[in-house]
Design an enzyme around this catalytic site. Sequence first.
Site, PDB file in Angstrom:
ATOM      1  N   HIS A  96     -26.976   4.059   5.704  1.00  0.00           N
ATOM      2  CA  HIS A  96     -25.859   4.398   4.914  1.00  0.00           C
ATOM      3  C   HIS A  96     -26.324   4.106   3.671  1.00  0.00           C
ATOM      4  CE1 HIS A  96     -22.103   4.316   2.729  1.00  0.00           C
ATOM      5  NE2 HIS A  96     -21.618   4.794   3.784  1.00  0.00           N
ATOM      6  N   GLU A 147     -24.559  12.325   3.127  1.00  0.00           N
ATOM      7  CA  GLU A 147     -23.764  11.739   1.958  1.00  0.00           C
ATOM      8  C   GLU A 147     -24.223  11.999   0.780  1.00  0.00           C
ATOM      9  OE1 GLU A 147     -22.611   7.010   2.706  1.00  0.00           O
ATOM     10  OE2 GLU A 147     -25.052   7.389   3.314  1.00  0.00           O
TER      11      GLU A 147
END
EC number: 5.3.1.1
Length: 248
Positions: free
Chosen positions: A94, A166
């Site tokens: 992430h 992302e």
Amino acid sequence: MRRKLVAGNWKMNGSLAANTLLLTEIKSGLGNATSDVAVCVPSPYFAQCQGLLNGAAIALGAQDVSSHEAGAYTGEVSTSMLQEFDCRYVIVGHSERRAYFAETNELIAQKTVRALNAGLTPIVCVGETLDQREAGQTDSVVAEQLNVVLASIAASDLAKIVVAYEPVWAIGTGKTATPAMAQEVHAMLRKQLQAKNAEAAMQVRILYGGSMKPENAKELLAMSDIDGGLIGGAALKAADFLAIVHAA
């Protein structure tokens, strides 16, 4: 046809009382959702959430995992620990792990392999910063992040991963990625996956993780290579999360 996946990432949020309320509301509003649904919760809440999700069509996920099997690694959580709570998914790489905890592409690849070996589905995150975007480096940065992971796994394992794009530059900056901009990167990622295993690449779900909300979910999810969402803030509000689930 790839089945959509909507995965909520609670990040460092939640409490025993809030979790009960949130998951109870989500379960009651799920209905006949046509997408797969998951919630990636903080590790102290695995047992509670496992109980709350018992019998529900919602998978439990983790937000990170150790690259080590076991041993003297204070604070780490192993794949075998996740298995004991019936975790199905685990987020690796992430953008917040990369930025705040200095996680490298190589470490993320190791975590991906560890998850696959344990029968877990890694959600492999890739994405570029605002500076990288404005310098025209989106393709090279994102491709390199994914390449290191792909080089570490067998072609036969490709269909067992999920990829999440992302755009870090579109999270909390006031800037937004249009559905077309997101699709462009997703299509590039798909092409990269095809170079590894053409058949399996068409089965891999590529999620969008750039502030998907009820207001933009339908448009984003209509794109041919956007196979769901990795949801942050909206995952903490039952109504918002359910709206995205039903848009899928």
